[in-house]
Design a protein around this motif. Structure first.
Motif, PDB file in Angstrom:
ATOM      1  N   LEU A 148       0.840  -1.197   0.000  1.00 59.10           N
ATOM      2  CA  LEU A 148       0.000   0.000   0.000  1.00 59.10           C
ATOM      3  C   LEU A 148       0.872   1.242   0.000  1.00 59.10           C
ATOM      4  N   ASN A 149       0.266   2.360  -0.291  1.00 64.95           N
ATOM      5  CA  ASN A 149       0.962   3.644  -0.296  1.00 64.95           C
ATOM      6  C   ASN A 149       1.548   3.929   1.079  1.00 64.95           C
ATOM      7  N   ASP A 150       2.758   4.515   1.102  1.00 70.11           N
ATOM      8  CA  ASP A 150       3.462   4.702   2.370  1.00 70.11           C
ATOM      9  C   ASP A 150       2.749   5.667   3.317  1.00 70.11           C
ATOM     10  N   ALA A 151       2.237   6.769   2.790  1.00 71.72           N
ATOM     11  CA  ALA A 151       1.543   7.718   3.662  1.00 71.72           C
ATOM     12  C   ALA A 151       0.212   7.153   4.147  1.00 71.72           C
ATOM     13  N   ASP A 152      -0.467   6.371   3.298  1.00 72.62           N
ATOM     14  CA  ASP A 152      -1.701   5.725   3.738  1.00 72.62           C
ATOM     15  C   ASP A 152      -1.421   4.794   4.916  1.00 72.62           C
ATOM     16  N   ALA A 153      -0.308   4.067   4.840  1.00 72.59           N
ATOM     17  CA  ALA A 153       0.058   3.161   5.933  1.00 72.59           C
ATOM     18  C   ALA A 153       0.304   3.934   7.223  1.00 72.59           C
ATOM     19  N   ALA A 154       1.063   5.034   7.124  1.00 72.81           N
ATOM     20  CA  ALA A 154       1.326   5.856   8.302  1.00 72.81           C
ATOM     21  C   ALA A 154       0.032   6.404   8.869  1.00 72.81           C
TER      22      ALA A 154
ATOM     23  N   ALA B 188      -2.503  11.188   3.757  1.00 72.14           N
ATOM     24  CA  ALA B 188      -3.550  10.188   3.955  1.00 72.14           C
ATOM     25  C   ALA B 188      -4.795  10.922   4.422  1.00 72.14           C
ATOM     26  N   LEU B 189      -5.889  10.727   3.710  1.00 76.19           N
ATOM     27  CA  LEU B 189      -7.146  11.422   3.976  1.00 76.19           C
ATOM     28  C   LEU B 189      -8.154  10.445   4.578  1.00 76.19           C
ATOM     29  N   PHE B 190      -8.762  10.857   5.697  1.00 76.14           N
ATOM     30  CA  PHE B 190      -9.739  10.015   6.374  1.00 76.14           C
ATOM     31  C   PHE B 190     -11.045  10.780   6.565  1.00 76.14           C
ATOM     32  N   SER B 191     -12.153  10.098   6.311  1.00 79.07           N
ATOM     33  CA  SER B 191     -13.475  10.643   6.577  1.00 79.07           C
ATOM     34  C   SER B 191     -14.151   9.736   7.597  1.00 79.07           C
TER      35      SER B 191
ATOM     36  N   VAL C  81      -9.451   7.275   2.481  1.00 76.66           N
ATOM     37  CA  VAL C  81      -9.616   7.517   1.041  1.00 76.66           C
ATOM     38  C   VAL C  81      -8.214   7.363   0.438  1.00 76.66           C
ATOM     39  N   PRO C  82      -7.897   6.230  -0.196  1.00 73.31           N
ATOM     40  CA  PRO C  82      -6.497   5.914  -0.527  1.00 73.31           C
ATOM     41  C   PRO C  82      -5.918   6.739  -1.665  1.00 73.31           C
ATOM     42  N   ASN C  83      -4.580   6.796  -1.675  1.00 75.53           N
ATOM     43  CA  ASN C  83      -3.799   7.321  -2.812  1.00 75.53           C
ATOM     44  C   ASN C  83      -4.092   8.789  -3.138  1.00 75.53           C
TER      45      ASN C  83
ATOM     46  N   GLY D 189     -14.913  13.057  11.644  1.00 79.13           N
ATOM     47  CA  GLY D 189     -14.811  14.138  10.674  1.00 79.13           C
ATOM     48  C   GLY D 189     -13.696  13.888   9.680  1.00 79.13           C
ATOM     49  N   THR D 190     -13.196  14.961   9.072  1.00 80.13           N
ATOM     50  CA  THR D 190     -12.129  14.861   8.082  1.00 80.13           C
ATOM     51  C   THR D 190     -10.782  15.076   8.760  1.00 80.13           C
ATOM     52  N   VAL D 191      -9.911  14.082   8.644  1.00 74.57           N
ATOM     53  CA  VAL D 191      -8.564  14.139   9.218  1.00 74.57           C
ATOM     54  C   VAL D 191      -7.569  13.910   8.091  1.00 74.57           C
ATOM     55  N   ILE D 192      -6.524  14.735   8.035  1.00 79.24           N
ATOM     56  CA  ILE D 192      -5.483  14.572   7.023  1.00 79.24           C
ATOM     57  C   ILE D 192      -4.147  14.365   7.722  1.00 79.24           C
ATOM     58  N   VAL D 193      -3.509  13.243   7.393  1.00 83.25           N
ATOM     59  CA  VAL D 193      -2.169  12.940   7.896  1.00 83.25           C
ATOM     60  C   VAL D 193      -1.171  13.305   6.807  1.00 83.25           C
ATOM     61  N   LEU D 194      -0.166  14.116   7.160  1.00 87.18           N
ATOM     62  CA  LEU D 194       0.849  14.530   6.202  1.00 87.18           C
ATOM     63  C   LEU D 194       2.218  14.095   6.714  1.00 87.18           C
TER      64      LEU D 194
END
Length: 250
Positions: A105-111, A140-143, A148-150, A126-131
């Motif tokens: 899987l994508n590295d940032a998605d894994a983190a 990595a974007l989460f709802s 939400v991958p890639n 809610g909406t969380v973004i990991v950078l």
């Protein structure tokens, strides 16, 4: 339960068995340098070296710096472009042997998966973004906790350039920027991402997150809460292992 996680980066490849109950490494991680050029066969051999260090047999989760769909790399950032179109799961699975099936899987998605389950994003809705700020900028974007991958938000345009060419931690190092100067660039980047996605929370990860106190207080004018990642540079390894368990459970 333990599953092996490997994090492939532009400068290093690191891995360890992961205790999935604690969301932490079960043993001290082993790291080797990424070969240059970072072509598939060379990287695969280094991944095998990391796993052989632990005499591991069993499922393996692997992160990769690029978009991955059905185990195949569609892009390649900070590694050789010959990765594009490569079935990572088959390449590494064949190299490691039948006792080590691979999930990629994508590295940032894994983190991000690791941080949302065991770190700074735990129980956040809610909406969380990991950078992840490193050689590039991963995202990595989460709802409501769902990935939400890639998303590849490091390639958004910022001042006429890929954002990661302006605000990655590598850029800071390469140009010997002060924390103030670099934080100004990061603030511009976060403001752009916030305008597009209106997150409630930014989680800042990557190796530079160890020094969050040096730059996060300098970032002003962002509505979303900004916090440092808690799993630091182990997040990719942990998230890779977690993704294997999810794939095994169907």
């Amino acid at each position: 339960m333990q599953i092996f996680g490997v994090d492939i980066g532009g400068s290093g490849i690191k891995g360890a068995p992961v205790d999935l109950d604690r969301g932490d490494l079960a043993q001290k991680r082993h790291k080797v340098l990424t070969p240059h050029p970072a072509v598939p066969d060379g990287v695969a051999e280094k991944v095998k070296e990391v796993i052989d260090h632990f005499d591991w047999t069993g499922p393996v989760g692997v992160t990769f710096p690029g978009v991955i769909t059905d185990g195949t790399a569609l892009t390649a950032a900070n590694v050789d472009k010959s990765w594009i179109g490569t079935d990572i799961e088959k390449l590494l699975g064949d190299r490691l042997g039948k006792g080590c099936p691979v999930t990629a899987l994508n590295d940032a998605d894994a983190a991000g998966v690791a941080e949302m389950n065991f770190g700074a994003g735990r129980d956040r809705k809610g909406t969380v973004i990991v950078l992840t700020f490193g050689t590039g900028i991963g995202s990595a974007l989460f709802s409501n906790g769902v990935l939400v991958p890639n998303t590849e938000l490091g390639h958004l345009e910022l001042e006429g350039h890929d954002a990661e060419k302006r605000a990655s931690s590598k850029v800071k190092e390469d140009h010997d920027m002060s924390w103030q100067h670099w934080a100004h660039r990061v603030r511009k980047y976060l403001a752009h991402v916030e305008m597009l996605f209106s997150p409630e929370l930014f989680i800042v990860g990557g190796g530079v997150s160890r020094k969050a106190d040096k730059f996060l207080p300098l970032i002003e004018g962002i509505k979303a809460e900004i916090v440092p990642a808690q799993l630091l540079n182990n997040a990719g390894i942990v998230g890779a292992a977690m993704t294997v368990r999810k794939a095994m459970s169907g």
